[in-house]
Design an enzyme around this catalytic site. Structure first.
Site, PDB file in Angstrom:
ATOM      1  N   CYS A 105       0.945  -1.237  -0.106  1.00  0.00           N
ATOM      2  CA  CYS A 105      -0.034   0.159   0.095  1.00  0.00           C
ATOM      3  C   CYS A 105       0.782   1.220   0.082  1.00  0.00           C
ATOM      4  CB  CYS A 105      -1.041   0.036   1.219  1.00  0.00           C
ATOM      5  SG  CYS A 105      -1.943   1.397   1.383  1.00  0.00           S
TER       6      CYS A 105
ATOM      7  N   THR B 188      -8.690   5.517  -5.846  1.00  0.00           N
ATOM      8  CA  THR B 188      -7.687   4.843  -6.479  1.00  0.00           C
ATOM      9  C   THR B 188      -6.854   4.273  -5.525  1.00  0.00           C
ATOM     10  OG1 THR B 188      -6.637   6.919  -6.939  1.00  0.00           O
ATOM     11  CG2 THR B 188      -8.239   6.138  -8.603  1.00  0.00           C
TER      12      THR B 188
ATOM     13  N   HIS C 268      -6.445   3.192   0.819  1.00  0.00           N
ATOM     14  CA  HIS C 268      -6.238   3.423   2.093  1.00  0.00           C
ATOM     15  C   HIS C 268      -6.788   4.746   2.592  1.00  0.00           C
ATOM     16  CE1 HIS C 268      -2.788   3.772   5.279  1.00  0.00           C
ATOM     17  NE2 HIS C 268      -3.437   4.798   5.428  1.00  0.00           N
TER      18      HIS C 268
ATOM     19  N   HIS D 291      -8.205   8.112   2.845  1.00  0.00           N
ATOM     20  CA  HIS D 291      -7.720   9.451   2.933  1.00  0.00           C
ATOM     21  C   HIS D 291      -8.872  10.406   2.348  1.00  0.00           C
ATOM     22  CE1 HIS D 291      -7.290   7.912  -1.086  1.00  0.00           C
ATOM     23  NE2 HIS D 291      -7.308   9.037  -1.578  1.00  0.00           N
TER      24      HIS D 291
ATOM     25  N   HIS E 278      -9.178  14.417   0.471  1.00  0.00           N
ATOM     26  CA  HIS E 278      -8.185  15.458  -0.286  1.00  0.00           C
ATOM     27  C   HIS E 278      -8.761  16.851   0.082  1.00  0.00           C
ATOM     28  CE1 HIS E 278      -6.653  12.975  -3.829  1.00  0.00           C
ATOM     29  NE2 HIS E 278      -7.771  12.003  -3.439  1.00  0.00           N
TER      30      HIS E 278
HETATM   31 ZN   LIG Z   1      -2.341   1.459   3.628  1.00  0.00          ZN
END
Ligand SMILES: [Zn+2]
Length: 137
Positions: A4, A94, A97, A99, A101
């Site tokens: 990852c 995409t 993990h 996240h 923006h």
């Molecule tokens: Zn990860």
């Protein structure tokens, strides 16, 4: 997860330009920079998406999002700021993990999100709400 890319950033195996860090999150510059000041806030412990997020992580993510958003506003004085978080390929995720923006925004900057509203009748809204409420934990 060693394959990852964000876990590799957390492990400092891949360099990142960090702007903020706390117990649960790391905020760093998005390498793509939709506009100058585009930052990602990611959880440190691998979680693929919002469905696997623990409450402490969730709280930490939004605290970091708000703090970094204020800093971006102060640093770049954008006309607006978009907060974007995707879960699953159909949603545009995409990197698997979690996240978020933070994208400084300007009139005519070319970033677009279509919003195809369906405007269902209120009875449908109640039906949808009941489905969700039955599964809240
Ligand atoms: Zn990860």
């Amino acid at each position: 997860m060693s394959n990852c890319v964000f876990c590799r950033i957390m492990a400092k195996e891949i360099p990142a330009t960090v702007v903020h860090e706390d117990e649960h999150t790391l905020a760093f510059m998005d390498i793509g920079q939709v506009n100058p000041g585009h930052v990602l806030v990611a959880v440190k412990k691998h979680v693929e998406n919002i469905f696997a997020l623990e409450d402490a992580q969730a709280a930490a993510v939004f605290r970091s999002v708000a703090r970094v958003a204020r800093a971006i506003r102060g640093a770049f004085e954008p006309q607006g700021l978009s907060v974007y978080q995707a879960n699953g390929a159909a949603a545009g995720q995409t990197v698997l993990h979690l996240h978020v923006h933070l994208v400084p925004r300007y009139e005519g900057d070319g970033m677009a999100l279509t919003w195809p509203v369906k405007n269902p009748p209120r009875e449908k809204l109640a039906e949808y709400a009941e489905k969700i409420k039955a599964r809240l934990q």
